[in-house]
Design a protein around this motif. Structure first.
Motif, PDB file in Angstrom:
ATOM      1  N   GLN A   1      -6.113  42.999 -22.086  1.00  0.00           N
ATOM      2  CA  GLN A   1      -7.148  43.514 -22.989  1.00  0.00           C
ATOM      3  C   GLN A   1      -8.396  43.932 -22.209  1.00  0.00           C
ATOM      4  O   GLN A   1      -9.507  43.916 -22.712  1.00  0.00           O
ATOM      5  N   ARG A   2      -8.155  44.310 -20.953  1.00  0.00           N
ATOM      6  CA  ARG A   2      -9.204  44.827 -20.066  1.00  0.00           C
ATOM      7  C   ARG A   2     -10.277  43.792 -19.745  1.00  0.00           C
ATOM      8  O   ARG A   2     -11.453  44.120 -19.631  1.00  0.00           O
ATOM      9  N   ARG A   3      -9.838  42.561 -19.637  1.00  0.00           N
ATOM     10  CA  ARG A   3     -10.749  41.494 -19.229  1.00  0.00           C
ATOM     11  C   ARG A   3     -10.369  41.021 -17.838  1.00  0.00           C
ATOM     12  O   ARG A   3      -9.199  41.005 -17.464  1.00  0.00           O
TER      13      ARG A   3
ATOM     14  N   SER B   1      -6.316  41.585 -13.387  1.00  0.00           N
ATOM     15  CA  SER B   1      -7.096  42.714 -13.895  1.00  0.00           C
ATOM     16  C   SER B   1      -6.208  43.956 -13.991  1.00  0.00           C
ATOM     17  O   SER B   1      -5.228  44.081 -13.248  1.00  0.00           O
ATOM     18  N   LEU B   2      -6.574  44.852 -14.905  1.00  0.00           N
ATOM     19  CA  LEU B   2      -5.877  46.136 -15.000  1.00  0.00           C
ATOM     20  C   LEU B   2      -6.354  47.122 -13.943  1.00  0.00           C
ATOM     21  O   LEU B   2      -5.705  48.135 -13.694  1.00  0.00           O
ATOM     22  N   TYR B   3      -7.487  46.827 -13.311  1.00  0.00           N
ATOM     23  CA  TYR B   3      -8.088  47.774 -12.378  1.00  0.00           C
ATOM     24  C   TYR B   3      -8.345  47.080 -11.046  1.00  0.00           C
ATOM     25  O   TYR B   3      -8.557  45.867 -10.984  1.00  0.00           O
TER      26      TYR B   3
END
Length: 245
Positions: A24-26, A68-70
């Motif tokens: 959820q982008r956290r 993380s997604l990034y």
């Protein structure tokens, strides 16, 4: 990959929660994970999620996962607390230091590796727990300690020594009996009293060990089973372990 998940149901749920939060982008930083927990978490990670590890030094065993997604810049998520120590006057082992920490009511998940060198002791922990350990962990095995946060260069790994035992089988009570130098009946009592962990899970019943299983026995120590070396003429097993010292 180490995927023995027996008894890890609670950790599986926690791992799935961390992954859900990260998806959820956290930015998620986990507690310190043992080697079995790290491998369980890796087995659940979707391909879109980036995982980095931080144990405070390159060869660390217990590590925090950063999910993380990034791609994120590397951040320091582990605090190293260092105390002077002179091994010539008192010998402190891994079990002594861990026991002193646990006696303070500290959860194992907020503490990483414990390194005991000839002239210093290093405790890796979270920044949130560091000040408490500084103020409360003032001795281990009747040796005075004074911890301060420092940047450290690690020149050693967790100390282990190889050892062998002779046992009739891979049943846990048989293994505990040999590792703890006690009778088989006493080993069964230790299991019932929940003094024994396998892969960080308390077991009160017999099971058979598998290669690379971790065995922790309260007031005795922590061991990793490495395999069967040979059989004796009486068909007993010569088992190889590594002991944390």
């Amino acid at each position: 990959m180490y995927l023995n998940v027996k008894g890890h149901n609670e950790f599986l749920q926690q791992a799935k929660h961390w992954i859900k939060e990260a998806m959820q982008r956290r930015y998620v930083v986990t507690s310190f994970l043992s080697i079995p927990q790290q491998n369980i978490l890796l087995s659940l990670i979707p391909k879109d999620l980036i995982v980095k590890w931080d144990g405070g030094y390159e060869q660390a065993e217990r590590k925090r996962a950063i999910l993380s997604l990034y791609e994120e810049e590397d951040t320091n998520n582990v605090c190293a607390l260092v105390s002077k120590y002179d091994h010539r006057f008192q010998s402190i082992e891994h079990k002594d230091l861990l026991g002193a920490l646990m006696a303070l009511g500290i959860e194992r998940e907020v503490v990483g590796d414990l390194l005991i060198e000839d002239d210093r002791i290093i405790v890796f922990t979270t920044y949130e727990m560091a000040s408490f350990i500084q103020s409360e962990l003032t001795c281990a095995k009747r040796t005075s300690l004074s911890f301060q946060p420092k940047e450290v260069k690690i020149q050693t790994q967790i100390r282990r020594k190889e050892m062998t035992i002779i046992a009739p089988s891979l049943r846990l009570d048989s293994i505990v009996s040999q590792l703890a130098h006690c009778s088989r009946s006493k080993a069964k009592e230790m299991l019932k009293a929940q003094y024994v962990k396998v892969n960080d899970i308390v077991l009160d019943e017999n099971t058979q060990l598998c290669d690379n299983d971790f065995v922790s026995i309260r007031k005795v120590g922590r061991f990793q089973y490495k395999g069967i070396d040979a059989k004796t003429k009486k068909d007993r097993l010569v088992l190889r372990f590594e002991q944390y010292i």
